[in-house]
Design a protein around this motif. Structure first.
Motif, PDB file in Angstrom:
ATOM      1  N   ARG A 170       0.828  -1.207   0.000  1.00  0.00           N
ATOM      2  CA  ARG A 170       0.000   0.000   0.000  1.00  0.00           C
ATOM      3  C   ARG A 170       0.861   1.256   0.000  1.00  0.00           C
ATOM      4  O   ARG A 170       0.494   2.270  -0.592  1.00  0.00           O
ATOM      5  CB  ARG A 170      -0.932  -0.009   1.204  1.00  0.00           C
ATOM      6  CG  ARG A 170      -1.985  -1.120   1.138  1.00  0.00           C
ATOM      7  CD  ARG A 170      -2.596  -1.396   2.488  1.00  0.00           C
ATOM      8  NE  ARG A 170      -3.463  -2.575   2.452  1.00  0.00           N
ATOM      9  CZ  ARG A 170      -3.879  -3.221   3.516  1.00  0.00           C
ATOM     10  NH1 ARG A 170      -3.516  -2.803   4.728  1.00  0.00           N
ATOM     11  NH2 ARG A 170      -4.643  -4.283   3.403  1.00  0.00           N
ATOM     12  N   ALA A 171       2.021   1.210   0.654  1.00  0.00           N
ATOM     13  CA  ALA A 171       2.917   2.370   0.658  1.00  0.00           C
ATOM     14  C   ALA A 171       3.517   2.600  -0.723  1.00  0.00           C
ATOM     15  O   ALA A 171       3.717   3.750  -1.137  1.00  0.00           O
ATOM     16  CB  ALA A 171       4.024   2.167   1.693  1.00  0.00           C
ATOM     17  N   GLN A 172       3.809   1.522  -1.453  1.00  0.00           N
ATOM     18  CA  GLN A 172       4.365   1.654  -2.785  1.00  0.00           C
ATOM     19  C   GLN A 172       3.339   2.137  -3.797  1.00  0.00           C
ATOM     20  O   GLN A 172       3.681   2.756  -4.791  1.00  0.00           O
ATOM     21  CB  GLN A 172       4.946   0.314  -3.240  1.00  0.00           C
ATOM     22  CG  GLN A 172       6.146  -0.147  -2.422  1.00  0.00           C
ATOM     23  CD  GLN A 172       6.585  -1.547  -2.800  1.00  0.00           C
ATOM     24  OE1 GLN A 172       6.009  -2.182  -3.687  1.00  0.00           O
ATOM     25  NE2 GLN A 172       7.626  -2.038  -2.133  1.00  0.00           N
ATOM     26  N   ASN A 173       2.072   1.852  -3.535  1.00  0.00           N
ATOM     27  CA  ASN A 173       1.008   2.247  -4.451  1.00  0.00           C
ATOM     28  C   ASN A 173      -0.109   2.929  -3.664  1.00  0.00           C
ATOM     29  O   ASN A 173      -1.170   2.340  -3.434  1.00  0.00           O
ATOM     30  CB  ASN A 173       0.468   1.024  -5.193  1.00  0.00           C
ATOM     31  CG  ASN A 173      -0.497   1.401  -6.309  1.00  0.00           C
ATOM     32  OD1 ASN A 173      -0.621   2.576  -6.680  1.00  0.00           O
ATOM     33  ND2 ASN A 173      -1.206   0.416  -6.839  1.00  0.00           N
ATOM     34  N   PRO A 174       0.116   4.170  -3.210  1.00  0.00           N
ATOM     35  CA  PRO A 174      -0.891   4.843  -2.382  1.00  0.00           C
ATOM     36  C   PRO A 174      -2.185   5.143  -3.106  1.00  0.00           C
ATOM     37  O   PRO A 174      -3.205   5.396  -2.479  1.00  0.00           O
ATOM     38  CB  PRO A 174      -0.185   6.143  -1.963  1.00  0.00           C
ATOM     39  CG  PRO A 174       0.846   6.375  -3.029  1.00  0.00           C
ATOM     40  CD  PRO A 174       1.293   5.008  -3.473  1.00  0.00           C
ATOM     41  N   ALA A 228      -3.834   3.039  -4.858  1.00  0.00           N
ATOM     42  CA  ALA A 228      -4.637   1.816  -4.973  1.00  0.00           C
ATOM     43  C   ALA A 228      -5.881   1.923  -4.122  1.00  0.00           C
ATOM     44  O   ALA A 228      -6.020   2.791  -3.263  1.00  0.00           O
ATOM     45  CB  ALA A 228      -3.812   0.599  -4.559  1.00  0.00           C
ATOM     46  N   ASP A 229      -6.813   1.013  -4.327  1.00  0.00           N
ATOM     47  CA  ASP A 229      -8.062   1.013  -3.573  1.00  0.00           C
ATOM     48  C   ASP A 229      -7.787   0.816  -2.097  1.00  0.00           C
ATOM     49  O   ASP A 229      -6.787   0.249  -1.688  1.00  0.00           O
ATOM     50  CB  ASP A 229      -8.978  -0.101  -4.072  1.00  0.00           C
ATOM     51  CG  ASP A 229      -9.422   0.150  -5.507  1.00  0.00           C
ATOM     52  OD1 ASP A 229      -9.790  -0.838  -6.156  1.00  0.00           O
ATOM     53  OD2 ASP A 229      -9.405   1.316  -5.939  1.00  0.00           O
ATOM     54  N   GLU A 230      -8.704   1.275  -1.280  1.00  0.00           N
ATOM     55  CA  GLU A 230      -8.595   1.084   0.159  1.00  0.00           C
ATOM     56  C   GLU A 230      -8.630  -0.401   0.487  1.00  0.00           C
ATOM     57  O   GLU A 230      -9.271  -1.183  -0.212  1.00  0.00           O
ATOM     58  CB  GLU A 230      -9.755   1.787   0.874  1.00  0.00           C
ATOM     59  CG  GLU A 230      -9.674   3.306   0.814  1.00  0.00           C
ATOM     60  CD  GLU A 230      -8.469   3.844   1.535  1.00  0.00           C
ATOM     61  OE1 GLU A 230      -8.112   3.304   2.593  1.00  0.00           O
ATOM     62  OE2 GLU A 230      -7.860   4.806   1.043  1.00  0.00           O
ATOM     63  N   PRO A 231      -7.910  -0.831   1.523  1.00  0.00           N
ATOM     64  CA  PRO A 231      -7.902  -2.251   1.858  1.00  0.00           C
ATOM     65  C   PRO A 231      -9.292  -2.756   2.174  1.00  0.00           C
ATOM     66  O   PRO A 231     -10.087  -2.078   2.803  1.00  0.00           O
ATOM     67  CB  PRO A 231      -6.990  -2.325   3.096  1.00  0.00           C
ATOM     68  CG  PRO A 231      -6.999  -0.946   3.664  1.00  0.00           C
ATOM     69  CD  PRO A 231      -7.146  -0.028   2.483  1.00  0.00           C
ATOM     70  N   VAL A 232      -9.575  -3.975   1.708  1.00  0.00           N
ATOM     71  CA  VAL A 232     -10.908  -4.529   1.916  1.00  0.00           C
ATOM     72  C   VAL A 232     -11.135  -4.905   3.361  1.00  0.00           C
ATOM     73  O   VAL A 232     -12.254  -5.204   3.756  1.00  0.00           O
ATOM     74  CB  VAL A 232     -11.127  -5.760   1.021  1.00  0.00           C
ATOM     75  CG1 VAL A 232     -11.034  -5.374  -0.420  1.00  0.00           C
ATOM     76  CG2 VAL A 232     -10.129  -6.861   1.349  1.00  0.00           C
ATOM     77  N   SER A 233     -10.094  -4.914   4.199  1.00  0.00           N
ATOM     78  CA  SER A 233     -10.273  -5.259   5.597  1.00  0.00           C
ATOM     79  C   SER A 233     -10.679  -4.067   6.442  1.00  0.00           C
ATOM     80  O   SER A 233     -10.755  -4.152   7.646  1.00  0.00           O
ATOM     81  CB  SER A 233      -8.960  -5.839   6.151  1.00  0.00           C
ATOM     82  OG  SER A 233      -7.870  -4.957   5.915  1.00  0.00           O
ATOM     83  N   ASP A 234     -10.948  -2.929   5.796  1.00  0.00           N
ATOM     84  CA  ASP A 234     -11.439  -1.777   6.530  1.00  0.00           C
ATOM     85  C   ASP A 234     -12.759  -2.124   7.207  1.00  0.00           C
ATOM     86  O   ASP A 234     -13.539  -2.946   6.736  1.00  0.00           O
ATOM     87  CB  ASP A 234     -11.649  -0.608   5.557  1.00  0.00           C
ATOM     88  CG  ASP A 234     -12.134   0.636   6.259  1.00  0.00           C
ATOM     89  OD1 ASP A 234     -11.335   1.245   6.966  1.00  0.00           O
ATOM     90  OD2 ASP A 234     -13.318   0.985   6.102  1.00  0.00           O
ATOM     91  N   GLU A 235     -13.038  -1.483   8.349  1.00  0.00           N
ATOM     92  CA  GLU A 235     -14.231  -1.823   9.127  1.00  0.00           C
ATOM     93  C   GLU A 235     -15.508  -1.694   8.308  1.00  0.00           C
ATOM     94  O   GLU A 235     -16.461  -2.434   8.495  1.00  0.00           O
ATOM     95  CB  GLU A 235     -14.326  -0.906  10.360  1.00  0.00           C
ATOM     96  CG  GLU A 235     -13.229  -1.147  11.377  1.00  0.00           C
ATOM     97  CD  GLU A 235     -13.321  -2.522  12.001  1.00  0.00           C
ATOM     98  OE1 GLU A 235     -14.428  -3.087  12.025  1.00  0.00           O
ATOM     99  OE2 GLU A 235     -12.295  -3.048  12.460  1.00  0.00           O
TER     100      GLU A 235
END
Length: 375
Positions: free
Chosen positions: A336-340, A342-349
């Protein structure tokens, strides 16, 4: 609830109402002029992503969806009522294609996302619009437009950060039970898992990721062996693949490295993009091997498969699971740091999977029943 990840449907948007050709007629108002209203808009078909829905079972049997037509215009400058839109609620992760061309119409990746699949027809114009200084009593009006009609192919691809791969009975279901609160079936026969399962692995209070377990894959799946490639689509959205290897098979003549290469070839036959994803090798059931045998197995894989990340673990006892979960979390944060962008992580609440597909747990959670056989 039966897990269904494919469906074909027909959608029919509503027709627009016709315009009205009417003239004002009241006592003491001679030659009142045109007063025909416009027709109402036909209803549209709209897809809505809903995280509370898990499968496409609602569309396997209800295959035709129609919106109502708009009402026609009336006299006294009354416009027809527009028809309500039909909202088709679908699971997050649904890919919508046109049935004939195969073109992608929408990819529902966020809760609440809305996409118009079929536009309702516009209402016709009443004769009031055609009045002019030279046409004082127009009788022209227009018909309402027809609504769009389409055949659609729906495909569900579950949203997960991590995907589990492996032969049947490699220990995939036992592993996901060990690191999360998901409870897929575990038994001592092949293909115990018949549908994907999701689990949320919580590393600490602020960090978590979603892991997906799919039915076992065997050599020849591209020709339909086993369950074939039916469920591999659910791994296409993942960021990292974990390949579990059963290091303590009942048959000592089984070529473990050959199986690993065969599974890699099956990924390549299915999708080159999926084959190119980062893939870690998990040497499972190491608790059943001696220290000498452990060293031999790891050396064999490292020499045969080249520079890959290897982890020794036991899904049944929990050995190595905690360290693996922290390594996965660090890898995801680096990606995620290399590709800021990108879509938000699917593990978000806000996008965690429903409770019947998986639940949250700490990475040090172990399987409590040591008598259960591994899937």
């Amino acid at each position: 609830m039966k897990f269904i990840d494919e469906a074909r449907i027909q959608i029919h948007a509503g027709k627009g109402g016709d315009g009205s050709a009417s003239f004002r007629r009241e006592k003491y108002v001679p030659r009142g002029g045109p007063d025909g209203g416009d027709g109402g808009r036909g209803g549209s078909i709209i897809a809505v992503a809903d995280r509370n829905i898990n499968t496409l079972v609602d569309y396997r049997f209800a295959r035709i969806h129609r919106a109502k037509n708009g009402e026609p215009g009336r006299g006294a400058d009354c416009n027809g009522r527009g028809a309500p839109d039909v909202m088709l609620r679908m699971p997050v992760g649904t890919l919508i294609r046109e049935a004939e061309s195969g073109a992608i119409m929408a990819d529902l990746t966020r809760h609440g996302q809305q996409v118009v699949l079929a536009q309702g027809g516009q209402g016709g114009l009443g004769n009031l619009h055609f009045k002019s200084s030279t046409n004082r009593a127009p009788r022209q009006f227009t018909k309402g437009e027809a609504g769009e009609e389409k055949g659609l192919q729906l495909e569900l691809k579950v949203l997960a950060d991590i995907g589990l791969l492996g032969y049947p009975n490699a220990g995939k279901s036992t592993f996901i039970r060990a690191v999360s609160a998901a409870r897929p079936k575990v038994a001592d026969y092949p293909f115990t898992t018949l549908q994907p399962h999701l689990g949320v692995v919580r590393v600490d209070d602020a960090r978590s990721f979603v892991i997906a377990d799919i039915p076992g894959l065997i050599e020849g799946a591209s020709e339909g062996a086993g369950l074939g490639h039916q469920f591999l689509r659910h791994l296409t959205r993942t960021r990292l693949l974990l390949h579990l290897v059963d290091c303590a098979p009942l048959d000592e003549e089984i070529d473990l490295v050959g199986q690993a290469r065969a599974l890699s070839n099956e990924l390549l036959k299915y999708d080159e993009t999926l084959h190119a994803k980062p893939r870690w090798i998990l040497l499972n059931k190491m608790d059943m091997l001696s220290e000498e045998a452990r060293s031999e197995v790891r050396t064999l894989f490292e020499q045969s498969l080249g520079p890959q990340r290897f982890f020794e673990l036991s899904a049944l006892t929990g050995e190595g699971c905690r360290e693996l979960c922290f390594a996965i979390m660090e890898h995801l944060q680096e990606m995620r740091a290399q590709n800021p962008e990108a879509d938000e992580p699917v593990s978000d609440e806000s996008t965690s999977p429903p409770s019947d597909l998986g639940a949250e747990s700490g990475p040090d959670r172990h399987a409590s029943d040591a008598s259960e056989s591994e899937e």
